[in-house]
Enzyme design. Structure first.
Site, PDB file in Angstrom:
ATOM      1  N   THR A   1       0.825  -1.219   0.000  1.00 30.98           N
ATOM      2  CA  THR A   1       0.000   0.000   0.000  1.00 30.98           C
ATOM      3  C   THR A   1       0.855   1.262   0.000  1.00 30.98           C
ATOM      4  OG1 THR A   1      -0.189   0.091   2.423  1.00 30.98           O
ATOM      5  CG2 THR A   1      -1.865  -1.174   1.243  1.00 30.98           C
TER       6      THR A   1
ATOM      7  N   VAL B   1      -2.744   5.345  -0.567  1.00 28.46           N
ATOM      8  CA  VAL B   1      -4.159   5.060  -0.296  1.00 28.46           C
ATOM      9  C   VAL B   1      -4.251   3.635   0.260  1.00 28.46           C
ATOM     10  CG1 VAL B   1      -5.379   6.739  -1.701  1.00 28.46           C
ATOM     11  CG2 VAL B   1      -4.335   4.796  -2.814  1.00 28.46           C
ATOM     12  N   HIS B   2      -3.849   3.506   1.521  1.00 28.09           N
ATOM     13  CA  HIS B   2      -3.742   2.195   2.164  1.00 28.09           C
ATOM     14  C   HIS B   2      -5.061   1.423   2.127  1.00 28.09           C
ATOM     15  CE1 HIS B   2       0.192   3.308   3.762  1.00 28.09           C
ATOM     16  NE2 HIS B   2      -0.324   4.399   4.302  1.00 28.09           N
ATOM     17  N   ASP B   3      -6.079   1.950   2.812  1.00 25.90           N
ATOM     18  CA  ASP B   3      -7.336   1.223   2.946  1.00 25.90           C
ATOM     19  C   ASP B   3      -8.081   1.049   1.620  1.00 25.90           C
ATOM     20  OD1 ASP B   3      -6.875   0.844   5.631  1.00 25.90           O
ATOM     21  OD2 ASP B   3      -8.087   2.540   6.266  1.00 25.90           O
TER      22      ASP B   3
END
Length: 329
Positions: free
Chosen positions: A202, A248-250
Protein backbone atom coordinates in the site's frame (compact mmCIF):
# COMPACT_ATOMS: atom_id res chain seq x y z
CA UNK A 1 -24.94 -14.82 -19.67
CA UNK A 2 -25.35 -14.74 -15.89
CA UNK A 3 -23.33 -12.04 -14.15
CA UNK A 4 -20.96 -13.22 -11.40
CA UNK A 5 -22.21 -12.83 -7.85
CA UNK A 6 -21.18 -9.58 -6.21
CA UNK A 7 -18.88 -9.76 -3.20
CA UNK A 8 -20.80 -9.23 0.04
CA UNK A 9 -18.36 -7.25 2.16
CA UNK A 10 -18.52 -6.62 5.90
CA UNK A 11 -16.22 -3.69 6.67
CA UNK A 12 -14.62 -3.43 10.11
CA UNK A 13 -13.19 0.07 10.27
CA UNK A 14 -11.61 2.73 12.49
CA UNK A 15 -13.12 5.27 10.13
CA UNK A 16 -10.37 7.76 9.36
CA UNK A 17 -9.58 9.55 6.13
CA UNK A 18 -8.47 6.62 3.99
CA UNK A 19 -11.12 4.34 5.54
CA UNK A 20 -13.77 6.82 4.38
CA UNK A 21 -12.39 6.69 0.85
CA UNK A 22 -12.34 2.88 0.99
CA UNK A 23 -16.03 2.84 1.95
CA UNK A 24 -16.86 5.14 -0.97
CA UNK A 25 -14.82 3.01 -3.35
CA UNK A 26 -16.74 -0.11 -2.30
CA UNK A 27 -20.03 1.77 -2.51
CA UNK A 28 -19.27 2.65 -6.11
CA UNK A 29 -17.91 -0.74 -7.12
CA UNK A 30 -19.87 -2.78 -9.68
CA UNK A 31 -18.38 -5.90 -8.09
CA UNK A 32 -19.23 -5.55 -4.39
CA UNK A 33 -21.91 -4.59 -1.89
CA UNK A 34 -21.33 -3.28 1.63
CA UNK A 35 -23.40 -5.72 3.68
CA UNK A 36 -22.61 -4.24 7.11
CA UNK A 37 -20.14 -1.93 8.84
CA UNK A 38 -18.60 -2.56 12.25
CA UNK A 39 -16.47 0.07 13.93
CA UNK A 40 -13.41 0.14 16.14
CA UNK A 41 -11.03 2.69 17.71
CA UNK A 42 -7.71 3.56 16.05
CA UNK A 43 -7.63 6.49 13.66
CA UNK A 44 -10.11 8.10 16.07
CA UNK A 45 -12.12 7.11 19.12
CA UNK A 46 -14.85 4.57 18.41
CA UNK A 47 -17.66 7.13 18.82
CA UNK A 48 -16.11 9.21 16.02
CA UNK A 49 -15.55 6.07 13.98
CA UNK A 50 -19.31 5.44 14.16
CA UNK A 51 -20.19 9.03 13.22
CA UNK A 52 -17.71 9.04 10.34
CA UNK A 53 -18.90 5.72 8.95
CA UNK A 54 -22.51 6.91 9.12
CA UNK A 55 -21.60 10.14 7.33
CA UNK A 56 -19.90 8.27 4.49
CA UNK A 57 -22.77 5.79 4.16
CA UNK A 58 -25.24 8.69 3.91
CA UNK A 59 -23.06 10.35 1.28
CA UNK A 60 -23.03 7.06 -0.64
CA UNK A 61 -26.80 6.64 -0.40
CA UNK A 62 -26.42 3.58 1.81
CA UNK A 63 -28.27 4.72 4.92
CA UNK A 64 -29.82 1.25 5.28
CA UNK A 65 -26.49 -0.54 5.84
CA UNK A 66 -26.42 -1.77 9.46
CA UNK A 67 -23.78 -0.13 11.63
CA UNK A 68 -22.39 -1.67 14.84
CA UNK A 69 -20.27 -0.23 17.63
CA UNK A 70 -17.12 -2.18 18.42
CA UNK A 71 -14.16 -2.06 20.76
CA UNK A 72 -13.09 1.24 22.30
CA UNK A 73 -9.58 -0.02 23.04
CA UNK A 74 -7.20 -2.97 22.60
CA UNK A 75 -7.49 -6.30 24.37
CA UNK A 76 -4.70 -5.17 26.72
CA UNK A 77 -3.64 -1.61 27.53
CA UNK A 78 -4.83 1.80 26.40
CA UNK A 79 -6.01 2.86 22.96
CA UNK A 80 -3.57 4.77 20.75
CA UNK A 81 -5.48 7.32 18.67
CA UNK A 82 -3.90 8.67 15.47
CA UNK A 83 -5.26 12.20 15.63
CA UNK A 84 -1.98 13.56 14.30
CA UNK A 85 -2.75 11.81 10.99
CA UNK A 86 -6.55 11.92 10.75
CA UNK A 87 -7.46 14.96 12.81
CA UNK A 88 -9.18 15.04 16.17
CA UNK A 89 -12.45 13.74 14.67
CA UNK A 90 -10.92 11.17 12.31
CA UNK A 91 -12.08 13.03 9.20
CA UNK A 92 -9.40 15.68 9.13
CA UNK A 93 -11.47 18.18 11.14
CA UNK A 94 -13.30 19.10 7.93
CA UNK A 95 -16.37 20.27 9.84
CA UNK A 96 -18.79 17.80 8.25
CA UNK A 97 -22.15 17.21 9.92
CA UNK A 98 -21.89 13.97 11.90
CA UNK A 99 -24.95 13.33 14.07
CA UNK A 100 -24.92 10.27 16.32
CA UNK A 101 -26.13 7.37 14.15
CA UNK A 102 -28.46 4.50 14.86
CA UNK A 103 -26.58 1.30 15.61
CA UNK A 104 -27.46 -2.34 16.00
CA UNK A 105 -28.15 -3.50 19.57
CA UNK A 106 -25.39 -6.09 19.38
CA UNK A 107 -21.66 -5.35 19.49
CA UNK A 108 -19.41 -5.46 16.45
CA UNK A 109 -18.02 -8.86 17.45
CA UNK A 110 -21.51 -10.26 18.03
CA UNK A 111 -22.65 -8.88 14.66
CA UNK A 112 -19.69 -10.45 12.87
CA UNK A 113 -20.45 -13.84 14.41
CA UNK A 114 -24.19 -13.55 13.72
CA UNK A 115 -23.64 -12.73 10.05
CA UNK A 116 -21.21 -15.62 9.62
CA UNK A 117 -23.61 -18.01 11.38
CA UNK A 118 -26.62 -16.88 9.37
CA UNK A 119 -25.05 -17.49 5.96
CA UNK A 120 -21.74 -19.40 6.09
CA UNK A 121 -19.41 -18.73 3.18
CA UNK A 122 -21.24 -15.60 2.03
CA UNK A 123 -19.28 -12.72 3.54
CA UNK A 124 -15.85 -11.29 2.83
CA UNK A 125 -14.65 -9.46 5.95
CA UNK A 126 -12.43 -6.43 5.33
CA UNK A 127 -10.56 -5.28 8.46
CA UNK A 128 -9.25 -1.72 8.08
CA UNK A 129 -8.32 -1.01 11.71
CA UNK A 130 -6.89 -2.76 14.76
CA UNK A 131 -7.97 -6.41 14.86
CA UNK A 132 -9.69 -6.18 18.24
CA UNK A 133 -13.21 -6.85 16.95
CA UNK A 134 -12.01 -9.81 14.89
CA UNK A 135 -10.23 -11.33 17.89
CA UNK A 136 -13.34 -10.85 20.02
CA UNK A 137 -15.43 -12.54 17.33
CA UNK A 138 -13.02 -15.50 17.41
CA UNK A 139 -13.34 -15.67 21.18
CA UNK A 140 -17.11 -15.90 20.74
CA UNK A 141 -16.78 -18.48 17.96
CA UNK A 142 -13.39 -20.14 17.37
CA UNK A 143 -14.81 -21.44 14.05
CA UNK A 144 -15.49 -17.92 12.78
CA UNK A 145 -12.87 -18.10 10.02
CA UNK A 146 -14.50 -21.29 8.72
CA UNK A 147 -17.80 -19.46 8.29
CA UNK A 148 -16.67 -16.36 6.41
CA UNK A 149 -15.60 -16.43 2.79
CA UNK A 150 -12.39 -14.56 3.53
CA UNK A 151 -10.70 -12.14 5.91
CA UNK A 152 -8.60 -9.41 4.29
CA UNK A 153 -6.50 -7.16 6.51
CA UNK A 154 -5.10 -3.75 5.73
CA UNK A 155 -1.94 -4.47 7.65
CA UNK A 156 1.03 -6.72 7.96
CA UNK A 157 3.45 -7.32 5.12
CA UNK A 158 4.82 -10.00 2.85
CA UNK A 159 8.37 -11.35 2.97
CA UNK A 160 11.17 -9.38 4.61
CA UNK A 161 12.51 -6.47 2.59
CA UNK A 162 15.77 -6.63 0.64
CA UNK A 163 18.82 -5.39 2.53
CA UNK A 164 18.81 -1.63 3.06
CA UNK A 165 15.05 -1.15 2.66
CA UNK A 166 12.56 -0.55 5.46
CA UNK A 167 8.80 -0.41 5.86
CA UNK A 168 6.23 2.08 7.10
CA UNK A 169 4.72 1.45 10.52
CA UNK A 170 2.21 -1.43 10.61
CA UNK A 171 -0.20 0.71 12.62
CA UNK A 172 -3.25 -1.56 12.71
CA UNK A 173 -1.25 -4.48 14.10
CA UNK A 174 0.80 -2.29 16.44
CA UNK A 175 -2.39 -0.82 17.92
CA UNK A 176 -3.44 -4.26 19.22
CA UNK A 177 -0.69 -6.87 18.83
CA UNK A 178 -2.48 -9.29 21.16
CA UNK A 179 -5.56 -9.27 18.95
CA UNK A 180 -3.41 -9.68 15.84
CA UNK A 181 -1.65 -12.66 17.41
CA UNK A 182 -4.99 -14.31 18.18
CA UNK A 183 -6.21 -13.76 14.61
CA UNK A 184 -3.07 -15.15 13.00
CA UNK A 185 -3.03 -18.13 15.39
CA UNK A 186 -6.69 -18.98 14.78
CA UNK A 187 -7.79 -22.13 12.98
CA UNK A 188 -8.88 -21.56 9.40
CA UNK A 189 -9.60 -23.75 6.39
CA UNK A 190 -6.86 -22.50 4.02
CA UNK A 191 -3.73 -20.34 3.87
CA UNK A 192 -5.53 -17.68 1.83
CA UNK A 193 -8.50 -17.40 4.20
CA UNK A 194 -6.46 -14.64 5.86
CA UNK A 195 -4.85 -12.22 3.39
CA UNK A 196 -2.69 -9.24 4.26
CA UNK A 197 -2.66 -6.15 2.07
CA UNK A 198 0.22 -4.61 3.95
CA UNK A 199 2.26 -1.47 4.06
CA UNK A 200 4.91 -3.02 1.80
CA UNK A 201 2.43 -2.76 -1.08
CA UNK A 202 0.00 0.00 0.00
CA UNK A 203 2.89 2.37 0.66
CA UNK A 204 3.89 2.16 -3.00
CA UNK A 205 0.47 3.12 -4.38
CA UNK A 206 0.43 6.91 -4.14
CA UNK A 207 -2.22 9.35 -5.31
CA UNK A 208 -0.49 12.40 -6.80
CA UNK A 209 -1.47 16.06 -7.04
CA UNK A 210 -3.08 15.74 -10.48
CA UNK A 211 -5.33 12.93 -9.29
CA UNK A 212 -6.55 14.93 -6.28
CA UNK A 213 -7.13 17.92 -8.56
CA UNK A 214 -9.22 15.83 -10.94
CA UNK A 215 -11.39 14.69 -8.04
CA UNK A 216 -11.94 18.28 -6.92
CA UNK A 217 -12.83 19.45 -10.42
CA UNK A 218 -15.25 16.57 -11.04
CA UNK A 219 -18.04 18.69 -9.56
CA UNK A 220 -19.61 15.80 -7.65
CA UNK A 221 -20.31 15.37 -3.94
CA UNK A 222 -18.08 12.29 -3.82
CA UNK A 223 -15.25 13.96 -5.68
CA UNK A 224 -15.34 17.05 -3.47
CA UNK A 225 -15.40 15.00 -0.27
CA UNK A 226 -12.54 12.80 -1.52
CA UNK A 227 -10.43 15.83 -2.47
CA UNK A 228 -11.07 17.47 0.90
CA UNK A 229 -10.16 14.26 2.72
CA UNK A 230 -6.99 13.87 0.69
CA UNK A 231 -5.96 17.47 1.33
CA UNK A 232 -6.27 16.74 5.06
CA UNK A 233 -4.29 13.53 4.63
CA UNK A 234 -1.55 15.45 2.84
CA UNK A 235 -0.83 17.44 5.98
CA UNK A 236 0.75 14.29 7.41
CA UNK A 237 2.33 12.77 4.28
CA UNK A 238 3.93 16.01 3.06
CA UNK A 239 6.56 15.31 5.72
CA UNK A 240 7.33 11.97 4.05
CA UNK A 241 7.84 13.10 0.45
CA UNK A 242 7.68 16.91 0.51
CA UNK A 243 4.67 16.87 -1.83
CA UNK A 244 0.89 16.95 -1.40
CA UNK A 245 0.50 13.24 -2.12
CA UNK A 246 -0.61 10.26 -0.06
CA UNK A 247 -0.64 6.47 -0.23
CA UNK A 248 -4.16 5.06 -0.30
CA UNK A 249 -3.74 2.19 2.16
CA UNK A 250 -7.34 1.22 2.95
CA UNK A 251 -8.79 1.85 -0.53
CA UNK A 252 -6.26 -0.57 -2.02
CA UNK A 253 -7.29 -3.29 0.44
CA UNK A 254 -10.94 -2.62 -0.41
CA UNK A 255 -10.24 -2.78 -4.12
CA UNK A 256 -8.46 -6.13 -3.76
CA UNK A 257 -11.52 -7.60 -2.01
CA UNK A 258 -13.88 -6.31 -4.70
CA UNK A 259 -11.64 -7.17 -7.66
CA UNK A 260 -8.97 -9.82 -6.94
CA UNK A 261 -7.74 -9.52 -10.54
CA UNK A 262 -5.89 -6.36 -9.43
CA UNK A 263 -3.41 -8.63 -7.63
CA UNK A 264 -0.33 -9.39 -9.70
CA UNK A 265 1.42 -11.57 -7.10
CA UNK A 266 0.60 -13.17 -3.77
CA UNK A 267 2.87 -15.10 -1.43
CA UNK A 268 1.87 -17.67 1.21
CA UNK A 269 4.19 -18.60 4.08
CA UNK A 270 4.19 -19.05 7.87
CA UNK A 271 3.20 -15.76 9.49
CA UNK A 272 3.70 -14.23 12.89
CA UNK A 273 3.37 -11.02 14.86
CA UNK A 274 6.92 -9.92 15.66
CA UNK A 275 8.49 -7.07 17.59
CA UNK A 276 11.98 -5.63 17.93
CA UNK A 277 11.02 -3.88 21.16
CA UNK A 278 10.13 -0.67 19.31
CA UNK A 279 7.81 -1.60 16.44
CA UNK A 280 5.38 -4.51 16.12
CA UNK A 281 4.12 -5.93 12.86
CA UNK A 282 2.56 -8.98 11.26
CA UNK A 283 4.56 -10.51 8.46
CA UNK A 284 5.47 -13.58 6.47
CA UNK A 285 8.56 -15.22 7.92
CA UNK A 286 10.60 -15.58 4.77
CA UNK A 287 13.23 -13.65 2.84
CA UNK A 288 12.77 -12.22 -0.67
CA UNK A 289 14.26 -15.38 -2.19
CA UNK A 290 11.79 -17.59 -0.33
CA UNK A 291 14.20 -18.94 2.28
CA UNK A 292 13.11 -18.88 5.94
CA UNK A 293 13.84 -15.80 8.03
CA UNK A 294 16.46 -16.17 10.77
CA UNK A 295 13.94 -15.84 13.59
CA UNK A 296 13.16 -18.40 16.30
CA UNK A 297 10.96 -21.03 14.72
CA UNK A 298 8.71 -21.20 17.77
CA UNK A 299 7.22 -17.80 16.89
CA UNK A 300 5.87 -19.03 13.56
CA UNK A 301 2.12 -19.39 13.36
CA UNK A 302 -0.08 -20.84 10.66
CA UNK A 303 0.58 -19.87 7.04
CA UNK A 304 -1.16 -16.78 5.72
CA UNK A 305 -1.18 -15.02 2.38
CA UNK A 306 0.15 -11.56 1.56
CA UNK A 307 -0.46 -9.46 -1.53
CA UNK A 308 2.96 -8.25 -2.64
CA UNK A 309 2.29 -6.71 -6.05
CA UNK A 310 -0.75 -5.06 -7.62
CA UNK A 311 -1.62 -3.39 -10.91
CA UNK A 312 -1.05 0.12 -9.56
CA UNK A 313 -2.02 2.05 -12.69
CA UNK A 314 -5.32 0.19 -13.12
CA UNK A 315 -6.16 0.58 -9.44
CA UNK A 316 -5.41 4.32 -9.37
CA UNK A 317 -7.37 4.95 -12.56
CA UNK A 318 -10.36 3.04 -11.17
CA UNK A 319 -10.12 4.79 -7.81
CA UNK A 320 -10.17 8.26 -9.33
CA UNK A 321 -12.91 7.37 -11.82
CA UNK A 322 -15.20 5.87 -9.16
CA UNK A 323 -14.78 8.66 -6.62
CA UNK A 324 -15.10 11.35 -9.27
CA UNK A 325 -18.38 10.09 -10.69
CA UNK A 326 -20.08 8.81 -7.55
CA UNK A 327 -22.49 5.94 -7.25
CA UNK A 328 -24.06 5.04 -10.60
CA UNK A 329 -26.04 1.93 -9.64
Amino acid sequence: MTEPARHQVVVDTDTGLDDALALLLLAGSPLADIAAVTTVYGNCVVEDSLRNAAHVLRLAGLDDVPLSRGAAGPLVGEAHIAGYVHGSDGLGDLGVDRPDPETTPDSAAERLVALADADPGRYDVLALGPLTNIALALRLDPRFLFKVRSLTLMGGSGPYQPLGRSLMVDANVQNDPDAAHEVFAADRPADDTVTMVGVDVTGTVVLDEAMTSSLRHAGTAWGTFAADALDAYHRFYVHEWGRNVAPVHDPLAAAVVADPSLVVRRVSAPAAVTTNGFATRARLLELPDGTPAALPQEIALRPATAVVEVDRSRFLAGFVRTLAQGRTR
